[in-house]
Design an enzyme around this catalytic site. Structure first.
Site, PDB file in Angstrom:
ATOM      1  N   ASN A 130      94.202  30.045  77.884  1.00  0.00           N
ATOM      2  CA  ASN A 130      92.800  29.905  77.476  1.00  0.00           C
ATOM      3  C   ASN A 130      92.539  28.538  76.873  1.00  0.00           C
ATOM      4  OD1 ASN A 130      94.155  31.966  75.561  1.00  0.00           O
ATOM      5  ND2 ASN A 130      92.377  31.519  74.329  1.00  0.00           N
ATOM      6  N   ASP A 131      92.095  28.426  75.640  1.00  0.00           N
ATOM      7  CA  ASP A 131      91.514  27.177  75.131  1.00  0.00           C
ATOM      8  C   ASP A 131      92.407  25.939  75.282  1.00  0.00           C
ATOM      9  OD1 ASP A 131      90.330  29.426  74.056  1.00  0.00           O
ATOM     10  OD2 ASP A 131      90.551  28.805  71.983  1.00  0.00           O
ATOM     11  N   TRP A 190      97.143  29.831  67.266  1.00  0.00           N
ATOM     12  CA  TRP A 190      95.826  29.722  67.884  1.00  0.00           C
ATOM     13  C   TRP A 190      95.335  28.282  67.916  1.00  0.00           C
ATOM     14  CZ3 TRP A 190      92.788  34.684  65.964  1.00  0.00           C
ATOM     15  CH2 TRP A 190      93.381  35.806  66.554  1.00  0.00           C
ATOM     16  N   THR A 191      94.048  28.148  68.189  1.00  0.00           N
ATOM     17  CA  THR A 191      93.510  26.837  68.563  1.00  0.00           C
ATOM     18  C   THR A 191      93.540  25.799  67.443  1.00  0.00           C
ATOM     19  OG1 THR A 191      92.268  27.506  70.458  1.00  0.00           O
ATOM     20  CG2 THR A 191      91.261  25.794  69.132  1.00  0.00           C
ATOM     21  N   ARG A 254      88.472  29.966  61.704  1.00  0.00           N
ATOM     22  CA  ARG A 254      89.432  29.432  62.684  1.00  0.00           C
ATOM     23  C   ARG A 254      88.979  28.139  63.384  1.00  0.00           C
ATOM     24  NH1 ARG A 254      87.722  34.472  64.642  1.00  0.00           N
ATOM     25  NH2 ARG A 254      86.564  34.447  66.601  1.00  0.00           N
ATOM     26  N   ASP A 255      89.981  27.517  64.022  1.00  0.00           N
ATOM     27  CA  ASP A 255      89.806  26.405  64.950  1.00  0.00           C
ATOM     28  C   ASP A 255      89.395  25.094  64.257  1.00  0.00           C
ATOM     29  OD1 ASP A 255      90.296  28.507  66.703  1.00  0.00           O
ATOM     30  OD2 ASP A 255      88.184  28.781  67.202  1.00  0.00           O
ATOM     31  N   GLU A 309      83.237  29.562  67.204  1.00  0.00           N
ATOM     32  CA  GLU A 309      84.628  29.248  67.519  1.00  0.00           C
ATOM     33  C   GLU A 309      84.686  27.793  67.979  1.00  0.00           C
ATOM     34  OE1 GLU A 309      86.716  33.275  68.985  1.00  0.00           O
ATOM     35  OE2 GLU A 309      85.480  32.391  70.540  1.00  0.00           O
ATOM     36  N   ASP A 342      81.077  33.080  70.091  1.00  0.00           N
ATOM     37  CA  ASP A 342      81.831  34.305  70.312  1.00  0.00           C
ATOM     38  C   ASP A 342      80.955  35.371  70.981  1.00  0.00           C
ATOM     39  OD1 ASP A 342      83.622  36.337  70.017  1.00  0.00           O
ATOM     40  OD2 ASP A 342      83.657  36.334  67.840  1.00  0.00           O
TER      41      ASP A 342
HETATM   42  N1  DQQ Z   1      90.799  31.341  71.227  1.00  0.00           N
HETATM   43  C1  DQQ Z   1      91.801  31.234  70.192  1.00  0.00           C
HETATM   44  C2  DQQ Z   1      91.038  31.181  68.904  1.00  0.00           C
HETATM   45  C3  DQQ Z   1      89.687  30.749  69.339  1.00  0.00           C
HETATM   46  C4  DQQ Z   1      89.504  31.469  70.625  1.00  0.00           C
HETATM   47  C5  DQQ Z   1      92.750  32.404  70.320  1.00  0.00           C
HETATM   48  C6  DQQ Z   1      88.416  30.938  71.495  1.00  0.00           C
HETATM   49  O1  DQQ Z   1      91.628  30.281  67.984  1.00  0.00           O
HETATM   50  O2  DQQ Z   1      88.699  31.054  68.385  1.00  0.00           O
HETATM   51  O3  DQQ Z   1      93.392  32.412  71.580  1.00  0.00           O
HETATM   52  O4  DQQ Z   1      88.588  31.317  72.830  1.00  0.00           O
END
Ligand code: DQQ
Length: 647
Positions: A130-131, A190-191, A254-255, A309, A342
């Site tokens: 993913n990200d 995570w990201t 997060r992020d 996010e 989100d």
């Molecule tokens: N993907 C990560 C998070 C983020 C989200 C988790 C966005 O840190 O908020 O895989 O797709």
């Protein structure tokens, strides 16, 4: 435990220092852990597959833990298990087939599924991605990290994958950069984002989902800065460096962004969150990336937009055609805030002014604020991140392009998701409201032979095949002119138009649709039209829409058939222009120099390999158009494991 009251201060387990030798994110020490996790996942996948392979390939909603006997109650939905929300992150399962009734999944065969793998978009060798995370340029190499599940083609067990490239097109896969091996990231690495300090040091900040699924921010750095490939990463012994502040839910923090310098010489970052339904960006200052001070107020927040996010924040030049380092500020600069929502899975940005003194950002136009105005892309494009490329003086945008087929098919093919072609990003000085996104120039090195079609007249209601041979890997540039007299004569209309609620390319209007149909078979039983649709309003004003129609893209029943798109500003004197990158199951399109973009995933069953064709069409009722196109066959990129990676 999840705090039942999201606005109460939260308690985070106290940090217990671990011996230094456990802090390096090397691969070998975690192998045992990965083996256990992969064993468990294999069992889970096996169970899931049995579930899928059952009487109707159906997973009824809310029956996840229930007995299989209940399937005799005629479950009528093809719904994958929800993935993400329970862990405190956005939905990562494709839930779009909730209401399609008692459909069996399409009988995909290996040849169809193999065709879907792109040839020049970045993706790992297998499994889920993913990200984009922490992109950076270091000692002659572009580094790309990404959210990755080493154990399967669905979201979960998230680690940081890592690849390097000399040119953003050809990639070498390196060993995993960071895996969950500490209490503060046990539920996922995570990201995060990279910051390059003035002396060249690299600082990586990322979100860890702790052993209790609390979202905390952690610091990591390269184990050996002399290694241009940055293979080994060290997690700071004082992690986590940030925990959710009072009033913020432990699963809504997060992020972290790339940091930028303030005039006081401090580094500033923002972190996405929400309070009730207001999406927000919290601001922190730091001098050493280990100790942080939370600033009063917010960089920005927008009611009704939900959890933000992957917030991004960066300057764009008002005058120059180059990108800017994240720390640049001043009168010649506007600032962009981007949030990945989100709640609707789209990336929205807005352009405005950053006020360093009170650490806020104000949109130029509150009506098109973050989350309620303009999107980077009107197709599938999420959790994006930019970085400044000091080598070429440009800012580059990466975005995650997920799958829009069924999760069942993803598990069958063994992979899910690709990354967009990296896009350079500039302020659109003509509109001031948009950014211009354009594939990095290096993608042109993949161009092979080309075909040109000059000033082809396409009469109202006609379709023409473009003889380009096979049409699965293409770079297309097209310009359209509309017959001026017919345009003047066309009737004015009150009607409002939107790509997504229209009848797609089959719906005929006076001044559209016209464009190019990609991934079409000879008989047009499958095709993906990418087109303009103009509406002439009262007083003769013209509004142009740019759409991509998936409704006839595949004879399969279990793939997304949405019509994507938006309006696109067309400035006085501009021709209508289009760029399309076709790469197997991905169609990435850029209208008006990248003012409006649409990335879509397409899963044809017949228009594949040598059977894929390209057509030009004009389905308007009242105008002829003149089209000029240049179309290149595209080579494949080399995206393969680094030769020294023995794992
Ligand atoms: N993907 C990560 C998070 C983020 C989200 C988790 C966005 O840190 O908020 O895989 O797709």
């Amino acid at each position: 435990m999840v705090d039942p009251n999201p606005l109460l201060p939260v308690s985070i387990p106290p940090y217990i220092p671990l011996p230094d030798d456990t802090l390096v994110a090397r691969r070998r020490p975690i192998k045992v852990y990965l083996l256990i996790v992969s064993g468990l996942l294999a069992i889970a996948l096996f169970v899931a597959l049995i579930g899928y392979g059952g009487s109707d390939n159906v997973q009824p909603r809310g029956n996840e833990g229930g007995s299989l006997a209940s399937s005799s109650k005629q479950p009528d939905r093809l719904r994958p298990l929800s993935r993400g929300p329970a862990a405190g992150v956005s939905e990562k399962a494709n839930q779009q087939f909730a209401d399609i009734g008692r459909l069996r999944s399409f009988p995909w065969n290996n040849s169809m599924l193999s065709w879907q793998r792109p040839a020049f978009h970045f993706q790992p060798e297998k499994n889920w991605m993913n990200d984009p995370n922490g992109p950076l340029f270091y000692k002659g190499w572009y580094h790309f990290f990404y959210q990755y599940n080493p154990n399967g083609a669905i979201w979960g067990d998230i680690v940081w994958g890592h690849a390097v490239s000399r040119d953003l097109i050809h990639w070498l896969h390196l060993p995993l950069a960071m895996v969950p091996d500490q209490w503060y990231d046990l539920n996922g690495v995570w990201t995060g984002s990279a910051t390059i300090l003035p002396d060249g040091q690299i600082v990586m900040l990322y979100t860890g989902s702790t052993n209790e699924s609390v979202q905390v921010q952690n610091l990591a750095y390269p184990a050996d800065p002399s290694d241009p490939l940055l293979i080994n990463w060290v997690k700071y012994s004082g992690n986590p460096v940030l925990v959710p502040p009072p009033g913020i839910h432990p699963k809504d923090f997060r992020d972290p962004t790339t940091a930028w310098l303030t005039s006081e010489g401090k580094w500033r970052i923002v972190i996405g969150s929400k309070i009730n339904k207001t999406g927000i960006a919290l601001v922190y200052d730091t001098r050493d990336f280990k100790n942080y001070e939370r600033l009063d107020g917010l960089l920005h927040g927008v009611p009704g937009t939900g959890m933000w996010e992957c917030v991004d924040f960066y300057p764009v030049s008002r005058t120059e055609e180059n990108g800017l380092d994240t720390s640049i500020n001043g009168l010649e600069v506007k600032h962009v805030v981007k949030a990945s929502l989100d709640q609707d899975k789209h990336d929205y940005y807005a352009i405005g002014t950053y006020h360093e003194k009170n650490s806020t950002w104000i949109p130029d136009n509150p009506k098109i604020d973050v989350g309620i105005g303009v999107r980077y892309d009107y197709g599938m494009f999420y959790a994006s991140k930019t970085f400044y490329d000091p080598d070429k003086g440009r800012r580059i945008l990466w975005g995650w392009i997920g799958e829009s087929d069924s999760e069942f098919a993803d598990v069958q093919k063994g992979w899910a998701s690709i990354q967009s072609i990296p896009r350079t990003i500039l302020l659109d000085k003509k509109t001031g409201t948009h950014l211009l996104q354009w594939p990095v120039e290096e993608v042109e090195s993949l161009r092979l032979s080309s075909n040109e079609f000059d000033e082809v007249e396409v009469k109202a209601g006609s379709v023409m095949k473009l003889a380009v041979g096979s049409a699965t890997q293409l770079d297309i540039i097209a310009e359209f002119e509309i017959d001026k007299k017919a345009l003047d004569k066309a009737p004015e209309s009150n009607a409002t138009f939107s790509c997504s609620s229209s009848g797609g390319a089959a719906e005929r209007g006076a001044l559209g649709p016209f464009g190019v149909s990609v991934l079409a078979d000879e008989t047009l039983s499958e095709q993906t039209p990418v087109y303009f649709y103009i509406v002439k309003g009262h007083g003769g004003s013209l509004k142009t829409h740019f759409c991509s129609d998936q409704s006839r893209s595949s004879e399969a029943t279990d793939v997304n058939k949405h019509i994507y798109g938006s309006s696109v500003p067309v400035q006085h004197g501009e021709k209508l222009s289009l760029r399309i990158l076709v790469d197997h199951s991905i169609v990435e399109t850029f209208a008006q120099g990248g003012r409006t973009c649409i990335a879509s995933r397409v899963y044809p069953t017949k228009a594949i390999y040598g059977a894929a064709r390209l057509f030009l069409f004009n389905n308007a009722t009242d105008v002829s158009i003149t089209a000029s196109l240049k179309i290149w066959q595209m080579n494949s990129a080399f995206i393969r494991p680094y030769p020294n990676d023995k794992n």
